[in-house]
Structure formats: structure tokens, C-alpha cells
Design an enzyme around this catalytic site. Structure first.
Site, PDB file in Angstrom:
ATOM      1  CG  ASP A   1      52.032   9.600 -94.624  1.00 27.36           C
ATOM      2  OD1 ASP A   1      52.009   9.913 -95.898  1.00 27.36           O
ATOM      3  OD2 ASP A   1      52.918   8.845 -94.370  1.00 27.36           O
TER       4      ASP A   1
ATOM      5  CD  GLU B   1      56.323  11.132 -89.444  1.00 26.30           C
ATOM      6  OE1 GLU B   1      56.985  10.631 -88.429  1.00 26.30           O
ATOM      7  OE2 GLU B   1      56.500  11.540 -90.374  1.00 26.30           O
TER       8      GLU B   1
END
Ligand SMILES: CC(=O)N[C@@H](CCC[C@H](N)C(=O)O)C(=O)O
Length: 363
Positions: A69, A128
Site C-alpha cells: 500500500d 486507509e
């Protein structure tokens, strides 16, 4: 790549955290780094603010996916780092700077010396929120690659450097964001009977939401409802006509998530009636549980046993990870990488130990 080189990359990335789908500088940094590598075995393709980097293997029977990520959090950094975030109100407080650095280290090694199998590096935006994994795995770009397995790592502040951890089966929960807007009649603080006070309605709603977990979820199952933010009112002597709650729901199965949401909806209908107001619910981003493939975890455990590092059996956690969408499509696993930081994930003082970069890269 040696530790000094890994640290340099990590520190540069640490200074430019960006929120989900705004990772423009991060993508440019990654592309710049990748352009310096031998291009002979590489195919690079952008996807939104993320990237796919395919490394052709020597024999190429299988394709292994490795996902990192790339986004940061909306948090003001409070460390004494000389290389702290240069983006006000943004911080790599979930270790994605570490995850990217380790991926770049592995990519550099494979670009010089490909493995037998093909490797697809997935640099994924917006973990997120609002979630990049699901659209990325379903993208046209992704459909070209036929992955045989996929894996990812996540830093673990509570584990010492040199320890990694995972488990077969369920590792992380199903998550759903939760935004509830309340609207009623405001007015003068001295005449409450002429209004429908949204501070009172919202307070009552927060209390009742806790009853879902306490009284509607099987005690042998598990769930979390957290309201992390409440907003309402303007001044001390005006009765508020609006309120907003922001939170998150966590469950151990998609079915429990469905049930918890149905119970929340019943409670909100009750609040509407008893407080003469209207409520609207937005579930925002939802993430599928991370379900590790047992055989892959077992092979990983044996690999770790042949190194100087330690393997520790993980417990299930109510954290969420949209990597769950990837591992739902392709068998694989996620593991925790010990980074030994006093402050935990999503904390403004998170300081992972940089020696862990070398551990992640070796593994
Ligand atoms: C590893 C981690 O901390 N993940 C986040 C994922 C956020 C999911 C979503 N935005 C939500 O809040 O429901 C977590 O908070 O677990």
C-alpha cells in the site's frame, strides 16, 4: 540493496505522505526509482495513482503477486525525526513508507536477477480509505495477469525486530465505515420543548449503538462499533439542529456485518421516531476480511525457520485491510513484520526501527 540504501528510500518516502488517490508525488517517486533499474525484464503500468510492475521470470510458469500500500494518514506528525513529513496534517503512521521501501528493494534485486517465476508488484493506493484494492484487482490492467499466489506484509510495532508473525485462516476483520447524519428542529436553549435537540438525539444514539454488540451479537462471535467523532452545535445557548457521527464497524464474517448493519438501521429508525428527526446513514468504504491460505502460511513458516528470524503465531485482529479483496480472489497471505515502536499504528509518534527493513527484504 543494503540497509543504508533502504533507509534513504524510506526517509524520502516518509517526507511525502499523501491521502488515498492523491498519491501523485509518491507515484512519481516510485516511477523515477523504477526508471533507473534495468528495464529488460520489466513492464510498468500505472493505475490511478498506483502502479503495476511485472518482472518477467527466467522460466515463467507461475506469477507471484506482491502488494504494497502507498498512502498516508490525515494526522499531524509528532516525532523528532529530521526527515519528518513535509506535508502538514499528513503522516506515514501506518508503515506504508516501510512497505513501499521493502517492495522497491525486492524489485531492484529481481530487475537485476529475475526469479524463476514471474513477479507482479502491486503498488496500491488508498488502503486507509476509500479502498484501492478492490477496484485494482478488478481492473482491466489486472486482468492481464494470472496470479497463482499473492502476499503482503504489514509492520507490527509491538513485535521486536527480527520477528514476523502470521496465522492460517482469518487474520483481519471485515470493516465498514459508518457516517450518520441527524437533522431536526433547533432553537433557543431556554425553550427545549419547541425543538428536537440533535445533541440529545446523537448522545442517545451513541449509547444505543453499543447495545448492538452487547445484546445483538452472539457472545461467541465478535464485533466492534466505534464512534470516533461527533460533531454538533454552534454555541452553548442554541439547541443544535444537526449532528454527525463518524465511526467504524468490525466483524469476523460478512454475515455478521450484514446483521450488525440491519440492527443499526433499526435503532436509527427508533431515534427518528422518538426524537422527531431524520437520520441518514452512509457506510463509506467497506473492506473484506483477510483470510490467509493455510498452506501458504505453513510454507512461509518453514522458510522463516531456516533463517535467523523468528516466527510467532499471530492472533486474529479487528484491524481491517483491503488486501482482503485480493486474497479473496487469489490464495495467499499477509504477515506482520516486527518493527518495535513504543507508539502504535495510526499514532503521531510512531517510530518503527529501520533495521526491520532488511528483515522484510530478506524474507
Ligand atoms: C491496518 C489498519 O489500521 N487498517 C485500517 C483500515 C481502515 C478501514 C476503514 N477506513 C475503516 O475505518 O473502517 C483500520 O482502521 O483497521
Amino acid at each position: 540493496m543494503n540497509l543504508e540504501q533502504l533507509i534513504k528510500i524510506r526517509r524520502e518516502l516518509h517526507q511525502i505522505p499523501e491521502l488515498g488517490f492523491q498519491e501523485v508525488k509518491t507515484q512519481a517517486f516510485l516511477l523515477h526509482f523504477i526508471q533507473q533499474l534495468p528495464q529488460e525484464h520489466l513492464e510498468v503500468e500505472t493505475w490511478e495513482t498506483g502502479l503495476f510492475v511485472f518482472v518477467r521470470g527466467k522460466n515463467g510458469h507461475k506469477t507471484i503477486g506482491y502488494r504494497t500500500d502507498i498512502d498516508g494518514l490525515p494526522l499531524e506528525e509528532d516525532t523528532d525525526y529530521s526527515f519528518s513529513s513535509t506535508h502538514q496534517g499528513r503522516m506515514h503512521a501506518c508503515g506504508h513508507d516501510f512497505h513501499m521501501t521493502i517492495a522497491l528493494g525486492a524489485l531492484q534485486e529481481l530487475a537485476h536477477q529475475p526469479a524463476d517465476h514471474h513477479v507482479l508488484f502491486i503498488f496500491q493506493p488508498a488502503e486507509e480509505g476509500p479502498g484501492g484494492a478492490e477496484p485494482m484487482i478488478q481492473s482491466n490492467e489486472m486482468s492481464k495477469y494470472n496470479l497463482d499466489t499473492i502476499f503482503a506484509l504489514h509492520i507490527a510495532p509491538e513485535l521486536p525486530v527480527g520477528t514476523v508473525s502470521s496465522k492460517p485462516g482469518l487474520l483481519f476483520a471485515n470493516t465498514s465505515e459508518l457516517f450518520i447524519d441527524l437533522e431536526g428542529k433547533g432553537g433557543h436553549a431556554a425553550f427545549p420543548h419547541l425543538t428536537h435537540d440533535m445533541v440529545v438525539a446523537a448522545s442517545s444514539l451513541v449509547g444505543q449503538l453499543q447495545q448492538v454488540v452487547a445484546r445483538r451479537v452472539d457472545p461467541l462471535d465478535s464485533a466492534v462499533i466505534t464512534i470516533g467523532k461527533i460533531e454538533s452545535g454552534t454555541v452553548q445557548n442554541i439547541i443544535a439542529e444537526k449532528a454527525r457521527l463518524e465511526g467504524t464497524i468490525r466483524t469476523l464474517s460478512p454475515e455478521s456485518m450484514h446483521k450488525v448493519k440491519a440492527e443499526i438501521e433499526k435503532i436509527t429508525r427508533g431515534i427518528e421516531i422518538s426524537n422527531d428527526c431524520s437520520l441518514s446513514i452512509d457506510y463509506g468504504a467497506t473492506y473484506h476480511q483477510v483470510e490467509n491460505d493455510s498452506e501458504k502460511v505453513s510454507s512461509f513458516k518453514s522458510i522463516v525457520a531456516d533463517t535467523e528470524f523468528n516466527y510467532h503465531e499471530a492472533k486474529m485482529a479487528m484491524t481491517g485491510e483491503d488486501f482482503g479483496y485480493m486474497v479473496k480472489e487469489v490464495p495467499g497471505f499477509m504477515f506482520w513484520l516486527g518493527v518495535d515502536s513504543e507508539a502504535g499504528l495510526h499514532h503521531s509518534q510512531l517510530k518503527p526501527k529501520e533495521e526491520a527493513l532488511q528483515v522484510g527484504l530478506s524474507l
